[in-house]
Design a protein around this motif. Structure first.
Motif, short mmCIF file in Angstrom:
data_model
loop_
_atom_site.label_atom_id
_atom_site.label_comp_id
_atom_site.label_asym_id
_atom_site.label_seq_id
_atom_site.Cartn_x
_atom_site.Cartn_y
_atom_site.Cartn_z
N UNK A 210 -9.85 96.77 86.61
CA UNK A 210 -8.99 96.86 87.72
C UNK A 210 -7.66 97.96 87.22
N UNK A 211 -7.03 98.48 88.14
CA UNK A 211 -5.85 99.26 87.65
C UNK A 211 -4.73 98.32 87.70
N UNK A 212 -3.58 98.99 88.26
CA UNK A 212 -2.11 98.20 88.08
C UNK A 212 -2.07 96.96 88.71
N UNK A 213 -1.14 96.21 88.64
CA UNK A 213 -0.89 94.84 89.41
C UNK A 213 -0.53 94.87 90.67
N UNK A 214 0.01 96.18 91.07
CA UNK A 214 0.54 96.39 92.32
C UNK A 214 -0.45 96.88 93.57
N UNK A 215 -1.48 97.73 93.04
CA UNK A 215 -2.82 98.16 93.94
C UNK A 215 -3.94 97.21 93.71
N UNK A 216 -4.96 97.60 94.46
CA UNK A 216 -6.13 96.84 94.09
C UNK A 216 -7.36 97.47 93.66
N UNK A 217 -7.19 98.99 93.54
CA UNK A 217 -8.23 99.56 93.13
C UNK A 217 -8.58 99.61 91.69
N UNK A 218 -7.72 100.59 90.95
CA UNK A 218 -8.40 101.05 89.49
C UNK A 218 -9.20 102.05 89.65
N UNK A 219 -9.78 102.61 88.46
CA UNK A 219 -10.75 103.61 88.43
C UNK A 219 -12.08 103.35 89.19
N UNK A 220 -12.45 101.90 89.01
CA UNK A 220 -13.96 101.69 89.50
C UNK A 220 -14.12 102.01 90.97
N UNK A 221 -13.02 101.64 92.00
CA UNK A 221 -12.94 101.94 93.34
C UNK A 221 -12.90 103.43 93.45
N UNK A 222 -12.23 103.97 92.63
CA UNK A 222 -12.40 105.51 92.79
C UNK A 222 -13.71 106.41 92.82
N UNK A 223 -14.35 105.70 91.81
CA UNK A 223 -15.70 106.14 91.43
C UNK A 223 -16.82 105.83 92.67
N UNK A 224 -16.78 104.64 93.16
CA UNK A 224 -17.11 104.11 94.28
C UNK A 224 -16.95 104.94 95.81
N UNK A 225 -15.54 105.56 95.84
CA UNK A 225 -15.32 106.26 96.94
C UNK A 225 -15.86 107.69 96.65
N UNK A 226 -15.90 108.12 95.32
CA UNK A 226 -16.33 109.68 95.07
C UNK A 226 -18.05 109.43 95.45
N UNK A 227 -18.57 108.38 95.08
CA UNK A 227 -19.86 108.41 95.37
C UNK A 227 -20.21 108.60 96.79
N UNK A 228 -19.59 107.98 97.37
CA UNK A 228 -19.64 107.86 99.02
C UNK A 228 -19.42 109.22 99.32
N UNK A 229 -18.24 109.74 99.14
CA UNK A 229 -17.72 110.89 99.75
C UNK A 229 -18.69 112.24 99.18
N UNK A 230 -19.24 112.18 98.06
CA UNK A 230 -19.92 113.17 97.35
C UNK A 230 -21.43 113.25 98.01
N UNK A 231 -21.70 112.15 98.29
CA UNK A 231 -23.11 112.05 98.93
C UNK A 231 -22.90 112.50 100.18
#
Ligand code: GLU
Length: 263
Positions: A210-231
């Motif tokens: 997980x990333x910071x305490x204020x957001x929800x994502x972190x890098x893992x959700x960025x990778x999920x997003x990248x996976x979705x978008x790049x595909x």
């Protein structure tokens, strides 16, 4: 290293996270917001079609209500987001307005994109707003979204939006320079990964939790997003959001952050 060519990018989705939009105090980071509004307005003036996916509603609402931290319960988060979303749009309206640009709010839940008819209607709304010259500002509809319909995080939401509107590029602005081989906050040998061609388990391990305490994502959700978008054929870049004007350099081909190449 691959030379990046974004000269053909016409439709751009930019996602900005809570950790970028707010200070550690939970209050709005005006410097960042101002630069973001100015840069996106200028890119829009230059002819790009811009869509902003903005987080921050829950954090800004919690701060405005004097709650100290983000509430842990659903109804607390829903109430805080209702207040914070209002405040955020007020700020975006003012800041983009200073550069003669018009914003409009779109709040989505998963059911809006799952159902074919609603998806088609939603796309029509995006297209019409863009045709009118407005900049759609998107967030999850946190104040009504309950478990069955939540996206959960705006990284995934931004990829869904990018796919829906057939964007040419998705940019995720966050509180770190990009994807590292380890956690740069703990590991001095961690190196920035500038190009990703394939998202595999090893890469997910790099991304950690997980990333910071204020957001929800972190890098893992960025990778999920990248996976979705790049595909869906959309290149995705993760860059530091503290200087949103770096978007100019990015679009000019400078090798900033991490580029997930389209598949
Ligand atoms: N929709 C949430 C908000 O506006 C943020 C979700 C996220 O951090 O990804 O507060």
């Amino acid at each position: 290293m691959t030379k990046r060519d974004f000269s053909k990018v016409r439709r751009l989705v930019v996602k900005v996270g809570t950790s970028t939009l707010t200070h550690d105090t939970g209050k709005v980071n005006l410097k960042c917001l101002e630069k973001l509004a100015r840069t996106l307005s200028d890119l829009h003036n230059a002819g790009l079609e811009v869509i902003l996916v903005s987080s921050g509603a829950i954090s800004v609402g919690a701060q405005k209500l004097g709650l100290g931290e983000r509430p842990n319960d659903t109804k607390g988060r829903q109430a805080a987001s209702a207040v914070g979303q209002c405040e955020l749009m007020f700020l975006y309206d003012r800041l983009f307005g200073e550069y003669d640009n018009i914003v409009g709010q779109l709040l989505l839940t998963r059911s809006d994109v799952k159902n074919d008819e609603r998806r088609a209607n939603l796309l029509n709304t995006f297209e019409q707003m863009i045709a009118y010259g407005a900049i759609p500002v998107v967030n999850e509809n946190d104040s009504v979204a309950v478990e069955e319909v939540v996206f959960g995080d705006n990284d995934n939401l931004s990829a869904i939006v990018a796919e829906l509107v057939s964007a040419d590029l998705l940019v995720l602005l966050t509180d770190i320079d990009g994807l590292y081989t380890g956690d740069p906050r703990r590991d001095p040998n961690a190196a920035l990964v500038s190009d990703v061609y394939e998202i595999d388990e090893a890469l997910r391990t790099c991304a950690g939790g997980r990333g910071s305490t204020r957001g929800t994502g972190g890098m893992i959700t960025k990778i999920e997003a990248a996976e979705l978008a790049t595909s869906a054929g959309i290149p995705t870049v993760v860059i530091h959001g503290e200087a949103p004007e770096k978007l100019y350099d990015l679009l000019a081909g400078e090798e900033l952050g991490t580029l997930f190449h389209a598949r």
